[in-house]
Design a protein around this motif. Sequence first.
Motif, PDB file in Angstrom:
ATOM      1  N   TYR A   3      26.111  17.775 -62.784  1.00  0.00           N
ATOM      2  CA  TYR A   3      26.480  17.243 -61.468  1.00  0.00           C
ATOM      3  C   TYR A   3      25.762  15.941 -61.119  1.00  0.00           C
ATOM      4  N   LEU A   4      24.807  15.534 -61.949  1.00  0.00           N
ATOM      5  CA  LEU A   4      23.988  14.352 -61.642  1.00  0.00           C
ATOM      6  C   LEU A   4      24.803  13.142 -61.191  1.00  0.00           C
ATOM      7  N   HIS A   5      25.797  12.775 -61.977  1.00  0.00           N
ATOM      8  CA  HIS A   5      26.546  11.546 -61.701  1.00  0.00           C
ATOM      9  C   HIS A   5      27.640  11.725 -60.654  1.00  0.00           C
ATOM     10  N   SER A   6      27.844  12.964 -60.198  1.00  0.00           N
ATOM     11  CA  SER A   6      28.852  13.223 -59.170  1.00  0.00           C
ATOM     12  C   SER A   6      28.243  13.347 -57.776  1.00  0.00           C
ATOM     13  N   HIS A   7      26.935  13.516 -57.700  1.00  0.00           N
ATOM     14  CA  HIS A   7      26.278  13.741 -56.415  1.00  0.00           C
ATOM     15  C   HIS A   7      26.419  12.509 -55.521  1.00  0.00           C
ATOM     16  N   PRO A   8      26.906  12.688 -54.303  1.00  0.00           N
ATOM     17  CA  PRO A   8      27.094  11.546 -53.395  1.00  0.00           C
ATOM     18  C   PRO A   8      25.802  10.788 -53.095  1.00  0.00           C
ATOM     19  N   GLY A   9      24.668  11.460 -53.170  1.00  0.00           N
ATOM     20  CA  GLY A   9      23.385  10.811 -52.906  1.00  0.00           C
ATOM     21  C   GLY A   9      22.823  10.074 -54.106  1.00  0.00           C
ATOM     22  N   GLY A  10      23.502  10.163 -55.233  1.00  0.00           N
ATOM     23  CA  GLY A  10      23.054   9.478 -56.443  1.00  0.00           C
ATOM     24  C   GLY A  10      22.192  10.334 -57.348  1.00  0.00           C
ATOM     25  N   VAL A  11      22.026   9.856 -58.551  1.00  0.00           N
ATOM     26  CA  VAL A  11      21.267  10.559 -59.576  1.00  0.00           C
ATOM     27  C   VAL A  11      19.825  10.806 -59.130  1.00  0.00           C
ATOM     28  N   GLN A  12      19.174   9.809 -58.550  1.00  0.00           N
ATOM     29  CA  GLN A  12      17.770   9.939 -58.164  1.00  0.00           C
ATOM     30  C   GLN A  12      17.540  11.014 -57.104  1.00  0.00           C
ATOM     31  N   SER A  13      18.555  11.281 -56.276  1.00  0.00           N
ATOM     32  CA  SER A  13      18.383  12.310 -55.248  1.00  0.00           C
ATOM     33  C   SER A  13      18.195  13.692 -55.868  1.00  0.00           C
ATOM     34  N   ILE A  14      18.674  13.884 -57.088  1.00  0.00           N
ATOM     35  CA  ILE A  14      18.462  15.145 -57.805  1.00  0.00           C
ATOM     36  C   ILE A  14      17.227  15.033 -58.689  1.00  0.00           C
ATOM     37  N   LEU A  15      17.114  13.942 -59.439  1.00  0.00           N
ATOM     38  CA  LEU A  15      15.996  13.809 -60.378  1.00  0.00           C
ATOM     39  C   LEU A  15      14.623  13.822 -59.710  1.00  0.00           C
ATOM     40  N   LYS A  16      14.542  13.363 -58.471  1.00  0.00           N
ATOM     41  CA  LYS A  16      13.221  13.349 -57.828  1.00  0.00           C
ATOM     42  C   LYS A  16      12.680  14.755 -57.583  1.00  0.00           C
ATOM     43  N   TYR A  17      13.545  15.777 -57.628  1.00  0.00           N
ATOM     44  CA  TYR A  17      13.116  17.158 -57.457  1.00  0.00           C
ATOM     45  C   TYR A  17      13.278  17.981 -58.737  1.00  0.00           C
ATOM     46  N   ALA A  18      13.882  17.400 -59.756  1.00  0.00           N
ATOM     47  CA  ALA A  18      14.143  18.126 -61.002  1.00  0.00           C
ATOM     48  C   ALA A  18      12.851  18.524 -61.682  1.00  0.00           C
ATOM     49  N   GLY A  19      12.901  19.604 -62.407  1.00  0.00           N
ATOM     50  CA  GLY A  19      11.717  20.102 -63.087  1.00  0.00           C
ATOM     51  C   GLY A  19      10.829  20.926 -62.180  1.00  0.00           C
ATOM     52  N   GLY A  20      11.349  21.342 -61.032  1.00  0.00           N
ATOM     53  CA  GLY A  20      10.584  22.182 -60.119  1.00  0.00           C
ATOM     54  C   GLY A  20       9.532  21.442 -59.324  1.00  0.00           C
ATOM     55  N   LYS A  21       9.673  20.129 -59.184  1.00  0.00           N
ATOM     56  CA  LYS A  21       8.688  19.335 -58.434  1.00  0.00           C
ATOM     57  C   LYS A  21       8.579  19.789 -56.986  1.00  0.00           C
ATOM     58  N   LYS A  22       9.684  20.286 -56.442  1.00  0.00           N
ATOM     59  CA  LYS A  22       9.715  20.736 -55.053  1.00  0.00           C
ATOM     60  C   LYS A  22      10.759  21.840 -54.945  1.00  0.00           C
ATOM     61  N   ASP A  23      10.480  22.820 -54.111  1.00  0.00           N
ATOM     62  CA  ASP A  23      11.471  23.847 -53.824  1.00  0.00           C
ATOM     63  C   ASP A  23      12.544  23.195 -52.954  1.00  0.00           C
ATOM     64  N   VAL A  24      13.793  23.231 -53.402  1.00  0.00           N
ATOM     65  CA  VAL A  24      14.867  22.529 -52.702  1.00  0.00           C
ATOM     66  C   VAL A  24      15.662  23.428 -51.758  1.00  0.00           C
ATOM     67  N   THR A  25      15.119  24.575 -51.395  1.00  0.00           N
ATOM     68  CA  THR A  25      15.834  25.493 -50.506  1.00  0.00           C
ATOM     69  C   THR A  25      16.281  24.797 -49.222  1.00  0.00           C
ATOM     70  N   GLN A  26      15.371  24.089 -48.566  1.00  0.00           N
ATOM     71  CA  GLN A  26      15.715  23.396 -47.321  1.00  0.00           C
ATOM     72  C   GLN A  26      16.750  22.299 -47.557  1.00  0.00           C
ATOM     73  N   ASP A  27      16.659  21.624 -48.696  1.00  0.00           N
ATOM     74  CA  ASP A  27      17.624  20.574 -49.022  1.00  0.00           C
ATOM     75  C   ASP A  27      19.022  21.158 -49.217  1.00  0.00           C
ATOM     76  N   LEU A  28      19.108  22.329 -49.836  1.00  0.00           N
ATOM     77  CA  LEU A  28      20.415  22.958 -50.023  1.00  0.00           C
ATOM     78  C   LEU A  28      21.025  23.365 -48.685  1.00  0.00           C
ATOM     79  N   LEU A  29      20.193  23.782 -47.744  1.00  0.00           N
ATOM     80  CA  LEU A  29      20.695  24.169 -46.420  1.00  0.00           C
ATOM     81  C   LEU A  29      21.272  22.980 -45.661  1.00  0.00           C
ATOM     82  N   PHE A  30      20.818  21.795 -45.995  1.00  0.00           N
ATOM     83  CA  PHE A  30      21.320  20.572 -45.376  1.00  0.00           C
ATOM     84  C   PHE A  30      22.790  20.330 -45.736  1.00  0.00           C
ATOM     85  N   HIS A  31      23.204  20.796 -46.903  1.00  0.00           N
ATOM     86  CA  HIS A  31      24.555  20.557 -47.394  1.00  0.00           C
ATOM     87  C   HIS A  31      25.594  21.418 -46.662  1.00  0.00           C
TER      88      HIS A  31
END
Length: 121
Positions: free
Chosen positions: A49-77
């Motif tokens: 989904y990296l290249h399909s995300h409306p926020g761009g690739v970096q919006s996913i990669l900055k949290y990839a690898g478990g850098k941050k729990d994205v639970t709150q970010d998913l609720l934003f969607h």
Amino acid sequence: QTSSSCCCSCCSTAKPASPSYTLCQIRSHCTFDSAWLVAGKDVYDATAYLHSHPGGVQSILKYAGGKKDVTQDLLFHSKQARKMWTRYKIGTVVPCPHDEFGMLKTHQQIEESNESFCTIS
């Protein structure tokens, strides 16, 4: 005993166990080739989904690898987007055997143990 209450692996209706991954394993999945996200105890492979995300690739990669729990970010969607994420779930998080508190190790600890540490350049 009915198949819905079966406790053995012999029933075809029994759900297979979800794969589990430690944070140590998840940390290496922080690239364009493999981008895993952690939301609570769930692990998602967002690579496709990296290249399909409306926020761009970096919006996913900055949290990839478990850098941050994205639970709150998913609720934003939107509800539709959250529903879509179910197809990307690949397993659950379990504590690292070498980290009894389940905390991410510091950069120095990772370097000393020769584990991978993700950075975005």
